[in-house]
Write an enzyme that holds these catalytic residues in place. Structure first.
Site, PDB file in Angstrom:
ATOM      1  N   LYS A  42       0.757  -1.189  -0.119  1.00 33.53           N
ATOM      2  CA  LYS A  42       0.213   0.073  -0.007  1.00 33.53           C
ATOM      3  C   LYS A  42       0.874   1.265   0.185  1.00 33.53           C
ATOM      4  O   LYS A  42       0.416   2.371  -0.586  1.00 33.53           O
ATOM      5  CB  LYS A  42      -0.981   0.125   1.319  1.00 33.53           C
ATOM      6  N   GLU A  98       7.921   2.082  -6.419  1.00 30.37           N
ATOM      7  CA  GLU A  98       7.993   1.694  -5.043  1.00 30.37           C
ATOM      8  C   GLU A  98       8.074   2.786  -3.882  1.00 30.37           C
ATOM      9  O   GLU A  98       8.419   3.956  -4.414  1.00 30.37           O
ATOM     10  CB  GLU A  98       9.177   0.706  -4.783  1.00 30.37           C
ATOM     11  N   ASP A  99       7.546   2.677  -2.659  1.00 25.03           N
ATOM     12  CA  ASP A  99       7.944   3.676  -1.814  1.00 25.03           C
ATOM     13  C   ASP A  99       9.297   3.686  -1.315  1.00 25.03           C
ATOM     14  O   ASP A  99       9.857   4.762  -1.463  1.00 25.03           O
ATOM     15  CB  ASP A  99       6.951   3.705  -0.566  1.00 25.03           C
ATOM     16  N   ASP A 102      14.754  -1.019   0.414  1.00 21.56           N
ATOM     17  CA  ASP A 102      15.725  -1.280   1.583  1.00 21.56           C
ATOM     18  C   ASP A 102      16.802  -2.362   1.543  1.00 21.56           C
ATOM     19  O   ASP A 102      17.817  -2.272   0.879  1.00 21.56           O
ATOM     20  CB  ASP A 102      14.646  -1.631   2.949  1.00 21.56           C
ATOM     21  N   LYS A 130      17.273   3.127   0.522  1.00 18.74           N
ATOM     22  CA  LYS A 130      18.105   3.088   1.770  1.00 18.74           C
ATOM     23  C   LYS A 130      19.438   2.031   1.304  1.00 18.74           C
ATOM     24  O   LYS A 130      19.242   0.907   1.601  1.00 18.74           O
ATOM     25  CB  LYS A 130      17.358   2.670   2.728  1.00 18.74           C
ATOM     26  N   ARG A 164       0.719   6.854   7.710  1.00 15.31           N
ATOM     27  CA  ARG A 164       0.592   6.959   6.104  1.00 15.31           C
ATOM     28  C   ARG A 164       0.014   8.123   5.602  1.00 15.31           C
ATOM     29  O   ARG A 164       0.596   8.732   4.377  1.00 15.31           O
ATOM     30  CB  ARG A 164      -0.128   5.694   5.345  1.00 15.31           C
TER      31      ARG A 164
HETATM   32  P1  5GP Z   1      12.861  -4.484   1.164  1.00 13.84           P
HETATM   33  O1  5GP Z   1      12.474  -5.720   0.451  1.00 13.84           O
HETATM   34  O2  5GP Z   1      13.624  -3.569   0.154  1.00 13.84           O
HETATM   35  O3  5GP Z   1      13.781  -4.705   2.158  1.00 13.84           O
HETATM   36  O4  5GP Z   1      11.777  -3.733   1.760  1.00 13.84           O
HETATM   37  C1  5GP Z   1      10.849  -3.035   1.044  1.00 13.84           C
HETATM   38  C2  5GP Z   1       9.703  -2.605   1.728  1.00 13.84           C
HETATM   39  O5  5GP Z   1      10.021  -2.714   3.327  1.00 13.84           O
HETATM   40  C3  5GP Z   1       9.145  -1.228   1.692  1.00 13.84           C
HETATM   41  O6  5GP Z   1       8.123  -1.438   0.560  1.00 13.84           O
HETATM   42  C4  5GP Z   1       8.460  -0.861   2.939  1.00 13.84           C
HETATM   43  O7  5GP Z   1       7.320  -1.488   3.046  1.00 13.84           O
HETATM   44  C5  5GP Z   1       9.210  -1.723   3.982  1.00 13.84           C
HETATM   45  N1  5GP Z   1      10.497  -0.719   4.567  1.00 13.84           N
HETATM   46  C6  5GP Z   1      11.623  -0.869   4.148  1.00 13.84           C
HETATM   47  N2  5GP Z   1      12.208   0.401   4.921  1.00 13.84           N
HETATM   48  C7  5GP Z   1      11.188   0.914   5.801  1.00 13.84           C
HETATM   49  C8  5GP Z   1      11.272   2.242   6.533  1.00 13.84           C
HETATM   50  O8  5GP Z   1      11.910   2.933   6.770  1.00 13.84           O
HETATM   51  N3  5GP Z   1      10.100   2.641   6.922  1.00 13.84           N
HETATM   52  C9  5GP Z   1       8.794   1.919   6.399  1.00 13.84           C
HETATM   53  N4  5GP Z   1       7.525   2.431   7.100  1.00 13.84           N
HETATM   54  N5  5GP Z   1       8.923   0.788   5.674  1.00 13.84           N
HETATM   55  C10 5GP Z   1       9.947   0.301   5.215  1.00 13.84           C
END
Ligand code: 5GP
Length: 181
Positions: A42, A98-99, A102, A130, A164
């Site tokens: 979302k 994507e938001d 990470d 990040k 959000r």
């Molecule tokens: P990844 O698979 O790259 O580790 O994770 C991506 C997802 O992790 C993002 O779409 C988000 O939902 C969540 N996420 C990663 N870092 C953050 C953060 O600093 N804050 C929030 N709210 N969600 C994060």
């Protein structure tokens, strides 16, 4: 700022200015093409709704929802599709929105999955990157801001579903997710 925040990382004005810049860049790169924007639910919907209004080429948008098993602040790498697209993406110019990227595990899975469906092209746009936490390399074509290793909320990003709707992005105070004061 909301009292659960430690500090504001990006104000609403900073975000709006950057999103307009991304929209202009995307519009110029996809000149004379039609775009299929895929938002990842979302978290990306606030970003997507502002971004598509700054894009001037013709476009469609659709959504996918994925879940990554793990605790609420750590991603595990096991990704499951909760909601798939309503249409084929074969021969489409696809832009994943994507938001935040990470570890990169979610995006890596999505890119591989969508690539196998035969799009004409596939690019990635994220509001936040990040990079210090990356576990798998992912190619990001459009990045709003590079951010430090802190847990962020607002502008679509949540913690347990909250925050959000904030127009700004703030660093969540550790006491909120570590318990105690
Ligand atoms: P990844 O698979 O790259 O580790 O994770 C991506 C997802 O992790 C993002 O779409 C988000 O939902 C969540 N996420 C990663 N870092 C953050 C953060 O600093 N804050 C929030 N709210 N969600 C994060």
């Amino acid at each position: 700022m909301h009292p659960d925040g430690e500090r504001i990382l990006f104000t609403g004005e900073q975000i709006q200015a950057r999103v307009a810049g991304l929209g202009a860049e995307i519009s110029s790169d996809y000149k004379d093409k039609e775009l299929l924007v895929i938002g990842i639910l979302k978290g990306a919907i606030i970003f997507l709704s502002d971004l598509v209004r700054s894009i001037t080429v013709p476009l469609y948008y659709d959504f996918m929802a994925v879940s990554s098993y793990g605790s609420s602040t750590e991603s595990s790498g096991v990704v499951r599709i909760l909601k798939d697209l309503n249409q084929s993406i074969e021969n489409c110019h696809v832009l994943i929105v994507e938001d935040i990227v990470d570890t990169g595990l979610t995006l890596n899975y999505l890119v591989e999955n969508l690539k196998s469906r035969g799009p004409a092209s596939l690019k990635v746009c994220t509001l936040l990157d990040k990079p210090s936490r990356r576990k798998v390399p992912v190619k990001i074509d459009y990045n709003g801001f590079t951010v430090p290793d802190e847990f962020l909320v607002g502008y679509g990003l949540d913690y347990n579903g909250r925050y959000r709707n904030f127009p700004y992005i703030m660093v969540l105070s550790r006491r909120v997710y570590e318990g105690g004061n």
